[in-house]
Design a protein around this motif. Structure first.
Motif, PDB file in Angstrom:
ATOM      1  N   TYR A 176       0.832  -1.202   0.000  1.00 26.75           N
ATOM      2  CA  TYR A 176       0.000   0.000   0.000  1.00 26.75           C
ATOM      3  C   TYR A 176       0.872   1.261   0.000  1.00 26.75           C
ATOM      4  O   TYR A 176       1.905   1.323   0.662  1.00 26.75           O
ATOM      5  CB  TYR A 176      -0.902  -0.017   1.248  1.00 26.75           C
ATOM      6  N   GLY A 177       0.453   2.248  -0.765  1.00 30.31           N
ATOM      7  CA  GLY A 177       1.131   3.550  -0.709  1.00 30.31           C
ATOM      8  C   GLY A 177       2.310   3.705  -1.643  1.00 30.31           C
ATOM      9  O   GLY A 177       2.945   4.758  -1.649  1.00 30.31           O
ATOM     10  N   THR A 178       2.644   2.680  -2.409  1.00 30.98           N
ATOM     11  CA  THR A 178       3.708   2.836  -3.408  1.00 30.98           C
ATOM     12  C   THR A 178       3.193   2.316  -4.752  1.00 30.98           C
ATOM     13  O   THR A 178       2.475   1.313  -4.792  1.00 30.98           O
ATOM     14  CB  THR A 178       5.022   2.122  -2.997  1.00 30.98           C
ATOM     15  N   ASP A 179       3.561   3.013  -5.816  1.00 31.17           N
ATOM     16  CA  ASP A 179       3.100   2.588  -7.145  1.00 31.17           C
ATOM     17  C   ASP A 179       3.824   1.334  -7.603  1.00 31.17           C
ATOM     18  O   ASP A 179       3.339   0.620  -8.472  1.00 31.17           O
ATOM     19  CB  ASP A 179       3.352   3.708  -8.175  1.00 31.17           C
ATOM     20  N   VAL A 180       4.998   1.097  -7.031  1.00 28.52           N
ATOM     21  CA  VAL A 180       5.781  -0.062  -7.470  1.00 28.52           C
ATOM     22  C   VAL A 180       6.709  -0.526  -6.353  1.00 28.52           C
ATOM     23  O   VAL A 180       7.110   0.264  -5.490  1.00 28.52           O
ATOM     24  CB  VAL A 180       6.562   0.292  -8.780  1.00 28.52           C
ATOM     25  N   THR A 181       6.999  -1.818  -6.361  1.00 28.57           N
ATOM     26  CA  THR A 181       7.930  -2.409  -5.388  1.00 28.57           C
ATOM     27  C   THR A 181       9.093  -3.010  -6.182  1.00 28.57           C
ATOM     28  O   THR A 181       8.892  -3.427  -7.332  1.00 28.57           O
ATOM     29  CB  THR A 181       7.239  -3.541  -4.606  1.00 28.57           C
ATOM     30  N   PHE A 182      10.281  -3.086  -5.574  1.00 32.55           N
ATOM     31  CA  PHE A 182      11.352  -3.717  -6.355  1.00 32.55           C
ATOM     32  C   PHE A 182      11.163  -5.236  -6.370  1.00 32.55           C
ATOM     33  O   PHE A 182      10.656  -5.816  -5.424  1.00 32.55           O
ATOM     34  CB  PHE A 182      12.750  -3.264  -5.907  1.00 32.55           C
ATOM     35  N   GLY A 183      11.526  -5.838  -7.495  1.00 33.25           N
ATOM     36  CA  GLY A 183      11.304  -7.276  -7.697  1.00 33.25           C
ATOM     37  C   GLY A 183      10.159  -7.529  -8.657  1.00 33.25           C
ATOM     38  O   GLY A 183      10.153  -8.501  -9.410  1.00 33.25           O
ATOM     39  N   PHE A 184       9.193  -6.618  -8.656  1.00 30.94           N
ATOM     40  CA  PHE A 184       7.994  -6.820  -9.473  1.00 30.94           C
ATOM     41  C   PHE A 184       8.323  -6.877 -10.970  1.00 30.94           C
ATOM     42  O   PHE A 184       7.956  -7.821 -11.668  1.00 30.94           O
ATOM     43  CB  PHE A 184       6.982  -5.705  -9.189  1.00 30.94           C
ATOM     44  N   THR A 201      18.269   1.034  -6.551  1.00 29.82           N
ATOM     45  CA  THR A 201      19.286   2.045  -6.240  1.00 29.82           C
ATOM     46  C   THR A 201      18.610   3.347  -5.800  1.00 29.82           C
ATOM     47  O   THR A 201      19.061   4.011  -4.859  1.00 29.82           O
ATOM     48  CB  THR A 201      20.206   2.259  -7.466  1.00 29.82           C
ATOM     49  N   GLN A 202      17.499   3.680  -6.458  1.00 27.13           N
ATOM     50  CA  GLN A 202      16.744   4.875  -6.030  1.00 27.13           C
ATOM     51  C   GLN A 202      16.258   4.710  -4.585  1.00 27.13           C
ATOM     52  O   GLN A 202      16.416   5.595  -3.751  1.00 27.13           O
ATOM     53  CB  GLN A 202      15.520   5.079  -6.935  1.00 27.13           C
ATOM     54  N   GLY A 240       6.188   8.750 -10.004  1.00 26.19           N
ATOM     55  CA  GLY A 240       7.548   8.922 -10.517  1.00 26.19           C
ATOM     56  C   GLY A 240       8.527   9.547  -9.541  1.00 26.19           C
ATOM     57  O   GLY A 240       9.691   9.762  -9.887  1.00 26.19           O
ATOM     58  N   HIS A 241       8.071   9.832  -8.319  1.00 24.58           N
ATOM     59  CA  HIS A 241       8.980  10.440  -7.334  1.00 24.58           C
ATOM     60  C   HIS A 241       9.159   9.528  -6.130  1.00 24.58           C
ATOM     61  O   HIS A 241       8.179   8.994  -5.605  1.00 24.58           O
ATOM     62  CB  HIS A 241       8.445  11.795  -6.862  1.00 24.58           C
ATOM     63  N   VAL A 242      10.404   9.382  -5.699  1.00 20.00           N
ATOM     64  CA  VAL A 242      10.658   8.580  -4.500  1.00 20.00           C
ATOM     65  C   VAL A 242      10.319   9.450  -3.286  1.00 20.00           C
ATOM     66  O   VAL A 242      10.654  10.635  -3.237  1.00 20.00           O
ATOM     67  CB  VAL A 242      12.135   8.115  -4.432  1.00 20.00           C
ATOM     68  N   CYS A 243       9.613   8.844  -2.349  1.00 15.58           N
ATOM     69  CA  CYS A 243       9.187   9.596  -1.158  1.00 15.58           C
ATOM     70  C   CYS A 243       9.045   8.601  -0.010  1.00 15.58           C
ATOM     71  O   CYS A 243       9.514   7.464  -0.127  1.00 15.58           O
ATOM     72  CB  CYS A 243       7.850  10.290  -1.438  1.00 15.58           C
ATOM     73  N   GLU A 244       8.437   9.018   1.072  1.00 14.37           N
ATOM     74  CA  GLU A 244       8.235   8.061   2.157  1.00 14.37           C
ATOM     75  C   GLU A 244       6.800   8.144   2.688  1.00 14.37           C
ATOM     76  O   GLU A 244       6.143   9.179   2.561  1.00 14.37           O
ATOM     77  CB  GLU A 244       9.242   8.269   3.296  1.00 14.37           C
ATOM     78  N   ASN A 245       6.356   7.028   3.256  1.00 11.30           N
ATOM     79  CA  ASN A 245       5.047   6.956   3.920  1.00 11.30           C
ATOM     80  C   ASN A 245       5.281   6.610   5.378  1.00 11.30           C
ATOM     81  O   ASN A 245       6.242   5.887   5.702  1.00 11.30           O
ATOM     82  CB  ASN A 245       4.215   5.812   3.325  1.00 11.30           C
TER      83      ASN A 245
END
Ligand code: F6P
Length: 358
Positions: A142-150, A299-300, A323-328
């Motif tokens: 929840y809260g991220t458009d993408v996860t690494f590994g996907f 890396t991002q 498209g922006h890295v942020c935090e929840n």
């Protein structure tokens, strides 16, 4: 003052874990030099419970960008058991807090999926300084458009669908490809579209076998001698959708089924007359080198987490939004998951392409 940063990977592995560890470490050493020490915890929360940890050397994070799995090891330590004291009499939460203190950690980075984030939030509520990083081939945090590994898993699953096309065509068969995803259909939806599947079944949309067979027959009427199905392992049909979870599980157990895939194949064969085969790539979807996309994302995310460590911003997890890295805040996302909504664009794309969604 020197900071000691604990780091662990928890839950099912996926490509990109090592690339993320590398991103965190390189950025920390770059920004903080000798003022930082990274403590690697083995096998996820299990290692934290048991105090299985060691100070890592900068060199250990080199040469791992392309390597699958995790150099730290991982394990599933279910969230629901965290507060349960088992036969070993270990109070897991107390043990994790004690080891965090004994290891003199200033903060702990937890790389994992939904279960990992629930425990991360619990530890944060218990006063530990936690930063999460979203990993999973399921893409359901929840809260991220993408996860690494996907995206690596999408690439692998797409290749499977590509390859079964030629054998399906040669034999005039229906091929049912079962992809990972118990609750979330993201992987199946994306790989299904990328691989040109004719029918895509996901857990969020219960299927009707009549619709599935009608789609196979429609293709046959157009002269297509084969059909390809991309089916998420967690799918159920409209009848099962009306049942309670326990009732559904009992029906599956009686039929000796773990997933619906073999049943779907059998029914297609009976109802359409097409010879049908099942293909289950299984854990191949989680293995091997991360794709270029995931290396960049890892890396991002990793470097952003390093920035959070330096800023002492805790109780959060890294995310990508528009498209922006942020935090929840961990408290905002823990315990929720991100499933494919009925209104999602990619479902509309599938429908426009004439792909049956069952
Ligand atoms: O959560 C990732 C995932 O790969 C799911 O898609 C799958 O259902 C599950 O893990 C498999 O878990 P395990 O590796 O424990 O068999």
């Amino acid at each position: 003052m020197k900071k000691r940063v604990g780091i662990l990977t928890s839950g099912g592995d996926c490509p990109g874990l090592n690339a993320t560890l590398r991103g965190v470490a390189k950025a920390l050493y770059e920004r903080m030099g000798d003022n930082v020490e990274i403590v690697g915890i083995s096998n996820g929360y299990y290692g934290l419970i048991n105090g299985d940890a060691r100070v890592m050397q900068p060199d250990e994070f080199s040469g791992i960008l392309t390597v699958g799995g995790t150099i730290l090891g991982t394990k599933r330590t279910p969230f629901k058991l965290m507060r349960v004291v088992g036969d070993d009499q270990v109070d897991k939460v107390a043990a994790m807090k004690k080891n965090y203190k004994d290891l003199k950690l200033d903060c702990l980075l937890t790389l994992g999926g939904n279960g990992t984030h629930k425990t991360a939030n619990l530890l944060s509520e218990e006063g530990l300084n936690i930063i999460g990083l979203p990993k999973t081939i399921d893409n359901d945090i929840y809260g991220t458009d993408v996860t690494f590994g996907f995206h690596t898993a999408v690439d692998i699953a797409t290749e499977v669908i590509d390859r079964v096309h030629t054998t399906a065509g040669s034999h005039s068969r229906v091929m049912v490809v079962e992809l990972m995803g118990n609750k979330a259909g993201w992987l199946t939806l994306y790989a299904g579209i990328a691989g040109g599947a004719d029918i895509i079944l996901i857990p969020e949309l219960p299927y009707s076998i009549d619709h599935v067979c009608a789609a196979v027959e429609k293709r046959a009427q157009k002269g297509k001698n084969f059909s390809i199905l991309a089916v998420a392992e967690g799918v159920y049909d409209v009848e099962e959708a009306r049942m309670k979870k326990k009732e559904r599980a009992a029906r599956r157990a009686d039929a000796g089924e773990t997933t619906a895939t073999n049943r779907i194949a059998r029914q297609i064969e009976q109802m359409t007359g097409f010879e049908t085969r099942v293909c289950v790539p299984g854990h191949m979807q989680r293995g091997g080198s991360p794709s270029a996309y995931d290396r960049v994302l890892a890396t991002q995310f990793g470097t952003y987490a390093a920035k959070l460590v330096e800023a002492e911003r805790f109780g959060v997890t890294v995310a990508m939004k528009n498209g922006h890295v942020c935090e929840n805040a961990l408290s905002e996302i823990a315990g929720k998951s991100r499933l494919v909504p009925e209104s999602h664009d990619m479902l509309a794309v599938a429908r426009r392409m004439g792909i049956s969604l069952g």
